[in-house]
Design an enzyme around this catalytic site. Structure first.
Site, mmCIF file in Angstrom:
data_model
loop_
_atom_site.group_PDB
_atom_site.id
_atom_site.type_symbol
_atom_site.label_atom_id
_atom_site.label_comp_id
_atom_site.label_asym_id
_atom_site.label_seq_id
_atom_site.Cartn_x
_atom_site.Cartn_y
_atom_site.Cartn_z
ATOM 1 N N SER A 71 2.366 -122.009 -32.810
ATOM 2 C CA SER A 71 2.716 -122.830 -31.653
ATOM 3 C C SER A 71 3.800 -123.852 -32.002
ATOM 4 C CB SER A 71 1.467 -123.559 -31.144
ATOM 5 O OG SER A 71 1.002 -124.421 -32.156
ATOM 6 N N GLU A 76 9.082 -119.836 -36.126
ATOM 7 C CA GLU A 76 9.074 -118.996 -34.918
ATOM 8 C C GLU A 76 7.947 -119.504 -34.039
ATOM 9 O OE1 GLU A 76 11.146 -116.892 -33.877
ATOM 10 O OE2 GLU A 76 12.316 -116.584 -35.702
ATOM 11 N N GLU A 86 13.575 -113.435 -37.861
ATOM 12 C CA GLU A 86 12.757 -112.500 -38.626
ATOM 13 C C GLU A 86 13.299 -111.107 -38.331
ATOM 14 O OE1 GLU A 86 9.188 -114.084 -40.060
ATOM 15 O OE2 GLU A 86 8.458 -114.134 -38.015
HETATM 16 P P1 NAD Z 1 -1.249 -122.040 -34.118
HETATM 17 O O1 NAD Z 1 -0.035 -122.899 -34.195
HETATM 18 O O2 NAD Z 1 -2.496 -122.623 -33.582
HETATM 19 O O3 NAD Z 1 -1.628 -121.490 -35.573
HETATM 20 C C1 NAD Z 1 -0.731 -120.738 -36.345
HETATM 21 C C2 NAD Z 1 -1.086 -120.874 -37.816
HETATM 22 O O4 NAD Z 1 -0.825 -122.213 -38.250
HETATM 23 C C3 NAD Z 1 -2.544 -120.592 -38.148
HETATM 24 O O5 NAD Z 1 -2.587 -119.860 -39.354
HETATM 25 C C4 NAD Z 1 -3.125 -121.993 -38.333
HETATM 26 O O6 NAD Z 1 -4.255 -122.039 -39.180
HETATM 27 C C5 NAD Z 1 -1.953 -122.704 -38.971
HETATM 28 N N1 NAD Z 1 -1.954 -124.168 -38.844
HETATM 29 C C6 NAD Z 1 -2.497 -124.930 -37.856
HETATM 30 N N2 NAD Z 1 -2.219 -126.245 -38.084
HETATM 31 C C7 NAD Z 1 -1.470 -126.295 -39.218
HETATM 32 C C8 NAD Z 1 -0.851 -127.365 -39.955
HETATM 33 N N3 NAD Z 1 -0.926 -128.638 -39.559
HETATM 34 N N4 NAD Z 1 -0.133 -127.063 -41.059
HETATM 35 C C9 NAD Z 1 -0.003 -125.768 -41.455
HETATM 36 N N5 NAD Z 1 -0.583 -124.730 -40.814
HETATM 37 C C10 NAD Z 1 -1.294 -124.984 -39.701
HETATM 38 O O7 NAD Z 1 -0.813 -120.739 -33.290
HETATM 39 P P2 NAD Z 1 -1.723 -119.512 -32.770
HETATM 40 O O8 NAD Z 1 -2.620 -120.000 -31.673
HETATM 41 O O9 NAD Z 1 -2.334 -118.782 -33.920
HETATM 42 O O10 NAD Z 1 -0.602 -118.548 -32.150
HETATM 43 C C11 NAD Z 1 -0.107 -118.688 -30.854
HETATM 44 C C12 NAD Z 1 1.261 -119.346 -30.854
HETATM 45 O O11 NAD Z 1 2.150 -118.638 -31.703
HETATM 46 C C13 NAD Z 1 1.925 -119.322 -29.475
HETATM 47 O O12 NAD Z 1 2.540 -120.557 -29.243
HETATM 48 C C14 NAD Z 1 2.979 -118.213 -29.608
HETATM 49 O O13 NAD Z 1 4.078 -118.323 -28.745
HETATM 50 C C15 NAD Z 1 3.375 -118.375 -31.039
HETATM 51 N N6 NAD Z 1 3.985 -117.158 -31.564
HETATM 52 C C16 NAD Z 1 5.344 -117.146 -31.740
HETATM 53 C C17 NAD Z 1 5.980 -115.997 -32.204
HETATM 54 C C18 NAD Z 1 7.468 -115.973 -32.396
HETATM 55 O O14 NAD Z 1 7.949 -115.102 -33.101
HETATM 56 N N7 NAD Z 1 8.225 -116.877 -31.808
HETATM 57 C C19 NAD Z 1 5.223 -114.852 -32.492
HETATM 58 C C20 NAD Z 1 3.835 -114.911 -32.306
HETATM 59 C C21 NAD Z 1 3.221 -116.069 -31.844
#
Ligand code: NAD
Length: 496
Positions: free
Chosen positions: A228, A249, A463
């Site tokens: 996110s 990303e 990527e």
């Molecule tokens: P998220 O941000 O909640 O988590 C992603 C990862 O980050 C997880 O492994 C989580 O444990 C880790 N994380 C959380 N807090 C952290 C911190 N403070 N420091 C380091 N790591 C931390 O996202 P999600 O719910 O797993 O995925 C959904 C999001 O991902 C959506 O916003 C979606 O648009 C995005 N996404 C983007 C792409 C792209 O290529 N642009 C592709 C897939 C998903």
């Protein structure tokens, strides 16, 4: 008894130093416990980075084509186990089997691309400005790459990061999403079986705190994150402070524009797939539908009927079109946005509720939902919901559609349905996104093309394709002066 999984650190499957575990459950049926996974701490991350530093020393000296050979075997093993991995992935993530098969296929394609890249990794040889002097650049590995991945592409996204990082000669510490830890466990087993030296890959499970420890670790010069925008901002701050190379990303609010000359049958199929595939949980999901006023009512009626026919269920069953959301918090978020839609006076055309079937009671299901009458600045038209909710905006011209598309903080993908070639080319130029599709939905990236977005979706890296190899390697320039004299660059230009 559920299986208790371990981290892979320093060549061994080990318990977390914390002694803590978290549960991984099937989102289509939360009574189905897949296993318990380590909730790792900073000590585990530290041990992983230490071992990966040793792994880097050896792996970076192996010729790149030999590193590529390991990835070729990884691709072969993924191909052999495609069906088993896809089934395991649907069980932990929820999306339907054809999609999880596609997720594995993306990993296979990425493996073969990376394998062949081991024989390229091009540098440049260019003319020197001085006589009898050779000038060239080549690509060097960097060190330990820390990879942090989201839940929605449990295999593909880890491979997008891991395989290029490895073929460039880096070692890897991966912290997969706590929502889908099992798929990366299976991937690491395959990497080891394919002959990757054990110190070169480290798997550390856990949540945000574990990810933060990896980002902050001084022994990790490269961080690649997908997730996110909020999490990406926090990681960006930490990496800015510590001068790390960082690829981000992040979120999207992708729009499909349907013009008045579009093939409406094609657009209908496209929007159903783009909006409700993966239960709307794709970074490239079609979450806004920008409809030309001349086709608005007609198209919306047909879309409503087709959406109502979508069958919800366990993604492993053949007749399921749409699986569950990933967890309770995701469904709560969708419900919060439906309350906002009501406050903003928008029209819920269909959906807007949980399914009634008792068979779906134990999963995080939500009916595919269409909300119409949105203004471009409505919160439902601006914010990423990451669920099966499509927001419809009516426009009167192509120029207005472009303004609406561009009027959000994200910029991942966009799509235009039109039969007008001139408009199609204008769309490719005027839409502010990393990817634009003509007569196809906003989803459907191919492994050999760069993938990523502009504005708050990314930070300029890509990527996939050829560009990602630049991210995981450092350019080094070498000069060889074979004149036997002291030649001074920028002073002795063109001297005899
Ligand atoms: P998220 O941000 O909640 O988590 C992603 C990862 O980050 C997880 O492994 C989580 O444990 C880790 N994380 C959380 N807090 C952290 C911190 N403070 N420091 C380091 N790591 C931390 O996202 P999600 O719910 O797993 O995925 C959904 C999001 O991902 C959506 O916003 C979606 O648009 C995005 N996404 C983007 C792409 C792209 O290529 N642009 C592709 C897939 C998903």
């Amino acid at each position: 008894m559920p299986t208790t999984f371990r981290n892979f650190i320093a060549g061994r499957w080990v318990r977390p130093s914390t002694g803590r575990y978290f549960e991984n459950r099937n989102p289509a049926n939360t009574r189905d416990l897949i296993g318990r996974f380590p909730d790792s701490g900073a000590e585990d991350v530290n041990a992983a980075v230490q071992s990966a530093t040793e792994g880097f020393r050896k792996w970076s000296r192996l010729p790149a084509p030999a590193r590529g050979d390991v990835l070729k075997r990884v691709g072969d093993l993924l191909t052999e186990r495609k069906e088993a991995i896809a089934r395991a992935m649907t069980r932990e993530m929820g999306k339907v089997l054809p999609e999880t098969r596609g997720d594995v296929q993306e990993g296979i394609d990425t493996a073969y691309y990376a394998a062949s890249e081991g024989r390229r990794l091009f540098g440049h040889t260019v003319p020197s400005e001085l006589r009898s002097k050779w000038a060239m650049s080549y690509r060097r590995p960097i060190g330990v790459a820390g990879l942090i991945t989201p839940f929605n592409f449990p295999l593909a996204i880890p491979t997008w990061k891991m395989f290029p990082a490895l073929v460039c000669g880096n070692s890897v510490v991966i912290k997969p999403s706590e929502d889908v830890p099992h798929t990366v466990h299976l991937l690491v087993e395959i990497l080891l079986e394919a002959g990757l030296p054990p110190e070169v890959i480290q798997l550390v499970h856990g949540g945000g705190d574990t990810g933060r420890a990896l980002v902050e670790h001084p022994g990790v010069p490269v961080i690649s994150f997908t997730g996110s925008t909020a999490t990406g901002s926090a990681i960006g701050e930490a990496c800015g402070r510590t001068h790390k190379r960082l690829s981000l990303e992040m979120g999207g609010k992708n729009a499909m524009i349907v013009m008045d000359d579009a093939d409406l049958d094609l657009a209908l199929e496209g929007v159903l797939w783009g909006a409700f595939g993966t239960t709307g949980q794709r970074c490239t999901a079609t979450s806004r539908l920008i409809l030309h006023r001349r086709v608005h009512d007609r198209f919306l009626r047909r879309l409503e009927e087709a959406t109502d026919r979508l069958a919800l269920g366990d993604g492993r069953q053949e007749d399921t079109d749409v699986g569950p959301l990933i967890h309770e918090a995701s469904r709560d978020k969708v419900e919060r946005y439906l309350a906002i839609a009501e406050e903003e006076g928008l029209e819920v055309v269909t959906g807007g509720r949980r399914p009634r079937s008792p068979k779906l009671r134990n999963g995080w299901f939500y009916r595919p939902t269409i909300v119409a009458g949105a203004r471009p600045k409505s919160r439902l038209a601006q914010e990423e919901i990451f669920g099966p909710v499509l927001t419809v905006i009516r426009v009167g011209s192509f120029d207005e559609a472009v303004r609406v598309n561009n009027g959000v903080r994200y910029g991942l993908s966009s799509s235009v349905y039109t039969r007008d070639t001139n408009l199609a080319f204008r769309a490719m130029q005027e839409l502010d996104n990393g990817i634009t599709y003509i007569n196809a939905p906003t989803i459907g990236a191919e492994a050999h093309l760069p993938f990523g977005g502009v504005k708050q979706t990314g930070n300029g890296h890509r990527e996939g394709g050829w560009e990602v190899y630049e991210f995981y390697s450092e350019t080094k320039v070498c000069y060889v002066d074979y004149s036997g004299t002291l030649q001074r660059a920028q002073i002795d230009n063109y001297a005899d």
